[in-house]
Design a protein around this motif. Structure first.
Motif, PDB file in Angstrom:
ATOM      1  N   PRO A 356      -8.109  -7.854 -19.707  1.00  0.00           N
ATOM      2  CA  PRO A 356      -6.834  -7.130 -19.624  1.00  0.00           C
ATOM      3  C   PRO A 356      -6.846  -5.916 -20.541  1.00  0.00           C
ATOM      4  O   PRO A 356      -7.583  -5.865 -21.526  1.00  0.00           O
ATOM      5  CB  PRO A 356      -5.809  -8.173 -20.076  1.00  0.00           C
ATOM      6  N   ALA A 357      -6.029  -4.952 -20.186  1.00  0.00           N
ATOM      7  CA  ALA A 357      -5.916  -3.759 -21.022  1.00  0.00           C
ATOM      8  C   ALA A 357      -5.420  -4.150 -22.412  1.00  0.00           C
ATOM      9  O   ALA A 357      -4.686  -5.126 -22.582  1.00  0.00           O
ATOM     10  CB  ALA A 357      -4.966  -2.762 -20.372  1.00  0.00           C
ATOM     11  N   VAL A 358      -5.827  -3.383 -23.405  1.00  0.00           N
ATOM     12  CA  VAL A 358      -5.448  -3.666 -24.794  1.00  0.00           C
ATOM     13  C   VAL A 358      -4.085  -3.031 -25.078  1.00  0.00           C
ATOM     14  O   VAL A 358      -3.873  -1.838 -24.828  1.00  0.00           O
ATOM     15  CB  VAL A 358      -6.499  -3.114 -25.766  1.00  0.00           C
ATOM     16  N   ALA A 359      -3.181  -3.836 -25.574  1.00  0.00           N
ATOM     17  CA  ALA A 359      -1.841  -3.332 -25.883  1.00  0.00           C
ATOM     18  C   ALA A 359      -1.884  -2.438 -27.112  1.00  0.00           C
ATOM     19  O   ALA A 359      -2.579  -2.726 -28.092  1.00  0.00           O
ATOM     20  CB  ALA A 359      -0.888  -4.496 -26.113  1.00  0.00           C
ATOM     21  N   THR A 360      -1.145  -1.348 -27.049  1.00  0.00           N
ATOM     22  CA  THR A 360      -1.023  -0.453 -28.202  1.00  0.00           C
ATOM     23  C   THR A 360       0.355  -0.545 -28.838  1.00  0.00           C
ATOM     24  O   THR A 360       0.577  -0.010 -29.920  1.00  0.00           O
ATOM     25  CB  THR A 360      -1.290   1.004 -27.781  1.00  0.00           C
ATOM     26  N   ARG A 361       1.270  -1.215 -28.143  1.00  0.00           N
ATOM     27  CA  ARG A 361       2.609  -1.430 -28.691  1.00  0.00           C
ATOM     28  C   ARG A 361       3.241  -2.605 -27.964  1.00  0.00           C
ATOM     29  O   ARG A 361       2.775  -3.031 -26.900  1.00  0.00           O
ATOM     30  CB  ARG A 361       3.485  -0.188 -28.506  1.00  0.00           C
ATOM     31  N   ALA A 362       4.291  -3.140 -28.520  1.00  0.00           N
ATOM     32  CA  ALA A 362       5.028  -4.214 -27.858  1.00  0.00           C
ATOM     33  C   ALA A 362       6.011  -3.604 -26.861  1.00  0.00           C
ATOM     34  O   ALA A 362       6.641  -2.579 -27.149  1.00  0.00           O
ATOM     35  CB  ALA A 362       5.785  -5.051 -28.877  1.00  0.00           C
ATOM     36  N   PRO A 363       6.136  -4.192 -25.675  1.00  0.00           N
ATOM     37  CA  PRO A 363       7.118  -3.666 -24.716  1.00  0.00           C
ATOM     38  C   PRO A 363       8.532  -3.739 -25.280  1.00  0.00           C
ATOM     39  O   PRO A 363       8.864  -4.629 -26.068  1.00  0.00           O
ATOM     40  CB  PRO A 363       6.955  -4.598 -23.509  1.00  0.00           C
ATOM     41  N   ARG A 364       9.354  -2.788 -24.857  1.00  0.00           N
ATOM     42  CA  ARG A 364      10.769  -2.777 -25.225  1.00  0.00           C
ATOM     43  C   ARG A 364      11.587  -2.815 -23.928  1.00  0.00           C
ATOM     44  O   ARG A 364      12.152  -1.801 -23.492  1.00  0.00           O
ATOM     45  CB  ARG A 364      11.090  -1.536 -26.055  1.00  0.00           C
ATOM     46  N   PRO A 365      11.639  -3.987 -23.306  1.00  0.00           N
ATOM     47  CA  PRO A 365      12.210  -4.059 -21.953  1.00  0.00           C
ATOM     48  C   PRO A 365      13.719  -3.865 -21.920  1.00  0.00           C
ATOM     49  O   PRO A 365      14.454  -4.379 -22.766  1.00  0.00           O
ATOM     50  CB  PRO A 365      11.833  -5.468 -21.492  1.00  0.00           C
ATOM     51  N   THR A 389      10.547   2.722 -17.552  1.00  0.00           N
ATOM     52  CA  THR A 389      11.333   1.560 -17.973  1.00  0.00           C
ATOM     53  C   THR A 389      10.413   0.390 -18.277  1.00  0.00           C
ATOM     54  O   THR A 389       9.605  -0.004 -17.435  1.00  0.00           O
ATOM     55  CB  THR A 389      12.325   1.148 -16.869  1.00  0.00           C
ATOM     56  N   ASP A 390      10.515  -0.168 -19.472  1.00  0.00           N
ATOM     57  CA  ASP A 390       9.773  -1.383 -19.792  1.00  0.00           C
ATOM     58  C   ASP A 390      10.475  -2.576 -19.144  1.00  0.00           C
ATOM     59  O   ASP A 390      11.707  -2.598 -19.007  1.00  0.00           O
ATOM     60  CB  ASP A 390       9.695  -1.594 -21.301  1.00  0.00           C
ATOM     61  N   VAL A 391       9.675  -3.579 -18.777  1.00  0.00           N
ATOM     62  CA  VAL A 391      10.182  -4.672 -17.948  1.00  0.00           C
ATOM     63  C   VAL A 391       9.827  -6.020 -18.563  1.00  0.00           C
ATOM     64  O   VAL A 391       8.713  -6.221 -19.059  1.00  0.00           O
ATOM     65  CB  VAL A 391       9.596  -4.594 -16.519  1.00  0.00           C
ATOM     66  N   ARG A 392      10.780  -6.916 -18.501  1.00  0.00           N
ATOM     67  CA  ARG A 392      10.529  -8.329 -18.812  1.00  0.00           C
ATOM     68  C   ARG A 392      10.535  -9.085 -17.483  1.00  0.00           C
ATOM     69  O   ARG A 392      11.500  -8.998 -16.715  1.00  0.00           O
ATOM     70  CB  ARG A 392      11.597  -8.880 -19.744  1.00  0.00           C
ATOM     71  N   VAL A 393       9.454  -9.789 -17.200  1.00  0.00           N
ATOM     72  CA  VAL A 393       9.326 -10.536 -15.954  1.00  0.00           C
ATOM     73  C   VAL A 393       9.521 -12.015 -16.254  1.00  0.00           C
ATOM     74  O   VAL A 393       8.863 -12.573 -17.140  1.00  0.00           O
ATOM     75  CB  VAL A 393       7.946 -10.301 -15.303  1.00  0.00           C
ATOM     76  N   ASP A 404      -2.809  -4.844 -16.542  1.00  0.00           N
ATOM     77  CA  ASP A 404      -3.074  -3.444 -16.836  1.00  0.00           C
ATOM     78  C   ASP A 404      -1.878  -2.742 -17.475  1.00  0.00           C
ATOM     79  O   ASP A 404      -1.957  -1.552 -17.792  1.00  0.00           O
ATOM     80  CB  ASP A 404      -3.467  -2.706 -15.553  1.00  0.00           C
ATOM     81  N   LEU A 405      -0.774  -3.478 -17.677  1.00  0.00           N
ATOM     82  CA  LEU A 405       0.445  -2.854 -18.207  1.00  0.00           C
ATOM     83  C   LEU A 405       0.957  -3.577 -19.459  1.00  0.00           C
ATOM     84  O   LEU A 405       2.145  -3.884 -19.567  1.00  0.00           O
ATOM     85  CB  LEU A 405       1.540  -2.855 -17.132  1.00  0.00           C
ATOM     86  N   PRO A 406       0.089  -3.860 -20.432  1.00  0.00           N
ATOM     87  CA  PRO A 406       0.551  -4.651 -21.591  1.00  0.00           C
ATOM     88  C   PRO A 406       1.570  -3.923 -22.455  1.00  0.00           C
ATOM     89  O   PRO A 406       2.347  -4.571 -23.163  1.00  0.00           O
ATOM     90  CB  PRO A 406      -0.741  -4.913 -22.368  1.00  0.00           C
ATOM     91  N   ASP A 407       1.578  -2.586 -22.423  1.00  0.00           N
ATOM     92  CA  ASP A 407       2.538  -1.840 -23.235  1.00  0.00           C
ATOM     93  C   ASP A 407       3.937  -1.829 -22.624  1.00  0.00           C
ATOM     94  O   ASP A 407       4.915  -1.540 -23.319  1.00  0.00           O
ATOM     95  CB  ASP A 407       2.082  -0.385 -23.402  1.00  0.00           C
ATOM     96  N   SER A 408       4.015  -2.140 -21.332  1.00  0.00           N
ATOM     97  CA  SER A 408       5.277  -1.940 -20.625  1.00  0.00           C
ATOM     98  C   SER A 408       5.871  -3.200 -20.015  1.00  0.00           C
ATOM     99  O   SER A 408       7.049  -3.211 -19.663  1.00  0.00           O
ATOM    100  CB  SER A 408       5.079  -0.903 -19.502  1.00  0.00           C
ATOM    101  N   VAL A 409       5.065  -4.254 -19.864  1.00  0.00           N
ATOM    102  CA  VAL A 409       5.542  -5.460 -19.180  1.00  0.00           C
ATOM    103  C   VAL A 409       5.236  -6.686 -20.028  1.00  0.00           C
ATOM    104  O   VAL A 409       4.112  -6.861 -20.506  1.00  0.00           O
ATOM    105  CB  VAL A 409       4.878  -5.618 -17.795  1.00  0.00           C
TER     106      VAL A 409
END
Length: 695
Positions: A356-365, A389-393, A404-409
């Motif tokens: 998985p892609a490496v997160a550079t920040r925590a999502p802010r959903p 828009t950051d998302v919480r699933v 592939d979206l660790p910064d946003s989801v």
């Protein structure tokens, strides 16, 4: 003989098959159900009059069981199996019994030390037709068997359309470990240990995040003098689950999906009559098997399907008076060893999942998508991220299709019946999209598992103070039986929905209750009703178009000459976002239906023209469907004593053809929604880029 008291560990889909088979087996009684979800355990246990437990320790301490069937995800099999064996219980474990031959040996050895039994759940070995095949081999009726081809060719929809959080999709090898034991078990039981010579994996498909998974495996092996080929295909293909044995005196083909066995033998006629007699004999064999199966299904009202028969046969063999070598622990080890050996021959890069892609920040959903791992939910989540828009699933597990979206989801787990957990999941959230649905087998199921969660989510949204709740209903709730009718949002649903199919009725009831909460309590609600959704990641076998009989044949609802309410997945995602963000959408409902494009017949012609695949299309007489459904409902009520069977209606069946035209003016005017209107662009997205066949 005192019946064996059996507990089920795991109350998912497969548990019902085990429970029904145990109930039909002399010498076995269902004694308990255990699942970490107490609600799931109770739902399976209570109708059968047995206790439910939410922990294995509680089940063991109860002393209610002599044996257990472990039906949980495969990565839990070893630990649960060892715990049960050490507690003095016999163990049957669903395939794969463990994740490797070494783990399977640990289970076998633990059973020996404890003086208990460990058996693999290779259910297809319990089919009556397989017993006949094995007897043919043992008697020499096929002569000396020189070759065996064992095939599993059946589309695996999650590879192309999700859900992607399943264990079998986490790593490429899991696909072979999940299905391969069926094939290896046949070979080992018939011929003994396999010497694997070669293995190949092909036809990769990309999961979200460009993570490839092979859809086809081929293994070449030998067992003594027998050449063995194991073939596994999960693309959209004709269903072929078979064991073909070629001997010096005949060829036998077992269709283990249909529980049929046909034998082709030589005859002593001259060159003119020889092929004719051979084909006549084959025709007689097919007719005999087909008529026998049809008679069984009619007599049992389809309660003894081939799949059900396989579980019944397995339970009868295991809990009968004499041990049955088909389910011997050594056979389980040998089957898993063959799969281990095959995996060792595959290229390393075939078996390594993409990191998985490496997160550079925590999502802010600020958006919560419930049902975000499904077809529409994935498109919606990615569309939201594309707009910043950051998302919480919200999902059952923490393995979502967004590596592939660790910064946003971020993916979180919560029960849709747990209001407190839902409120917590909505912390910091402005917009909630509820795409969840549950398919019940009766109306009470729908009330408990579809309507009640929808209301609970709405209650949580009120408590959390979100700005908007977007709920997805369905156009199926409309009466679409009038060919000359025109449907707008003002049409409304029939007042009496009791004779509609459960899905349409349940969704309509959800809408009614949520709209009542909007009027009386200020729930910030907008309702969306997507049409027949197509596009990348969608299924070939879409039941909104017709009744499918495998990938190559479909009986469309009606004549198929009326325009269908198709809509692209990306257009639905865009519409949902506009509903959440628009002030004028508050308290409104919108039918998200694309521009008039295709009939059902036209859709399949386009698939043929653009992909070169001709699907056999038959028209469906919906009045005949309704009449047949009415007969089945009557039989279920009178012969089986079912009181929860819905009363079929002709209008409900005819509505499946979507005869009425939809007017999509409202979402275009109020939301500025613009679904794709160019026919070529639509066909490119709906067919060319959709990956309908998996390759």
């Amino acid at each position: 003989m005192t019946p064996t008291r059996i507990g089920l560990i795991g109350a998912g889909y497969i548990a019902t098959w085990h429970a029904d088979a145990i109930a039909a087996t002399d010498g076995a009684n269902l004694a308990a159900v255990c699942d970490t979800s107490g609600a799931a355990a109770r739902a399976l246990a209570e109708p059968r009059g047995v206790p439910a437990y939410d922990s294995l320790a509680a089940l063991i301490d109860s002393g209610t069981c002599d044996a257990v069937h472990i039906l949980t995800p495969p990565d839990s099999h070893l630990a649960l199996g060892l715990q049960c064996l050490e507690a003095g219980l016999d163990v049957l474990i669903e395939k794969p019994a463990a994740l490797s031959a070494d783990e399977t040996r640990q289970l076998r050895d633990a059973a020996h030390r404890a003086g208990r039994h460990f058996r693999p759940g290779h259910n297809f070995l319990g089919l009556p037709s397989y017993s006949r095949l094995k007897a043919l081999v043992a008697s020499g009726d096929l002569g000396r068997v020189s070759a065996a081809e064992i095939t599993w060719a059946l589309p695996l929809a999650p590879l192309r359309s999700g859900p992607y959080n399943l264990w079998l999709l986490r790593e490429p090898k899991n696909l072979l470990l999940e299905i391969g034991p069926h094939l290896a078990a046949f070979a080992v039981d018939l011929f003994g240990p396999l010497d694997v010579i070669a293995a190949d994996a092909s036809k990769p498909v990309m999961l979200p995040g460009d993570d490839p998974r092979p859809q086809s495996f081929r293994i070449l092996a030998r067992a003594g003098d027998v050449d063995v080929t194991l073939s596994l295909s999960m693309v959209e293909t004709v269903d072929d689950r078979s064991v073909t044995l070629r001997g010096s005196s005949g060829r036998a083909r077992l269709d283990y999906a249909a529980d049929t066995l046909v034998v082709e033998r030589e005859n002593a006629s001259d060159l003119v009559l020889n092929p004719l007699r051979r084909q006549i004999a084959l025709a007689r064999g097919h007719a005999r098997e087909g008529l026998t199966n049809a008679a069984i299904q009619v007599r049992s009202l389809n309660m003894r399907s081939p799949y059900a028969q396989s579980f019944r046969g397995m339970c009868a063999a295991i809990y009968g008076s004499a041990p049955d070598e088909r389910y011997d622990a050594d056979n389980a080890v040998q089957a898993m060893q063959a799969l281990d050996d095959a995996l060792a021959l595959l290229p390393t890069d075939t078996l390594i999942p993409k990191a998985p892609a490496v997160a550079t920040r925590a999502p802010r959903p600020t958006a919560l998508v419930i049902g975000g791992t499904g077809f529409i939910g994935r498109a919606l989540t990615r569309a939201l991220v594309a707009r910043g828009t950051d998302v919480r699933v919200l999902s059952r597990g923490r393995h979502g299709p967004f590596p592939d979206l660790p910064d946003s989801v971020e993916t979180v787990g919560a029960s849709l019946k747990d209001r407190a957990a839902l409120v917590q999941a909505m912390d910091g959230i402005r917009h909630v999209y509820n795409l969840a649905r549950a398919l019940g087998t009766n109306w009470q199921d729908c009330l408990d598992n579809d309507v009640a969660p929808a209301v609970t989510i709405a209650e949580a949204a009120l408590e959390a103070g979100v700005d908007r709740l977007v709920y997805t209903g369905t156009i199926a709730s409309y009466d679409m039986s009038d060919r000359f009718g025109r449907i707008t949002e003002a049409k409304g649903f029939p007042n009496d929905m009791t004779d509609r199919n459960l899905y349409a009725r349940s969704k309509a009831e959800c809408e009614r209750r949520l709209m009542q909460m909007h009027r009386e309590r200020g729930l910030p609600l907008t309702i969306a009703r997507p049409g027949i959704v197509v596009g990348p990641g969608g299924p070939l076998q879409h039941w909104g178009i017709g009744r499918w009989h495998g990938a190559g044949a479909v009986r469309i609802w009606g004549r198929g000459d009326n325009i269908l309410p198709f809509v692209l997945n990306d257009d639905v995602a865009d519409g949902l976002i506009r509903m959440a963000e628009s002030d004028v959408a508050l308290g409104e409902d919108f039918n998200l239906v694309g521009e008039p494009m295709l009939t059902a017949q036209g859709y399949f012609r386009a698939i043929h023209e653009r992909l070169g695949a001709r699907i056999r299309v038959s028209t469906g007489n919906l009045t005949a469907f309704w009449a047949a459904d009415a007969v089945k409902a009557t039989l279920k009520r009178r012969a089986l004593g079912r009181r929860d069977v819905i009363r079929p209606s002709r209008a409900d069946w005819i509505s499946r053809a979507h005869l009425s035209r939809f007017d999509n003016t409202k979402p275009k005017d109020l939301l500025g929604w613009q679904p794709v209107s160019d026919r070529e662009a639509f066909l490119r997205a709906a067919i060319d880029d959709a990956g309908l066949f998996g390759f």
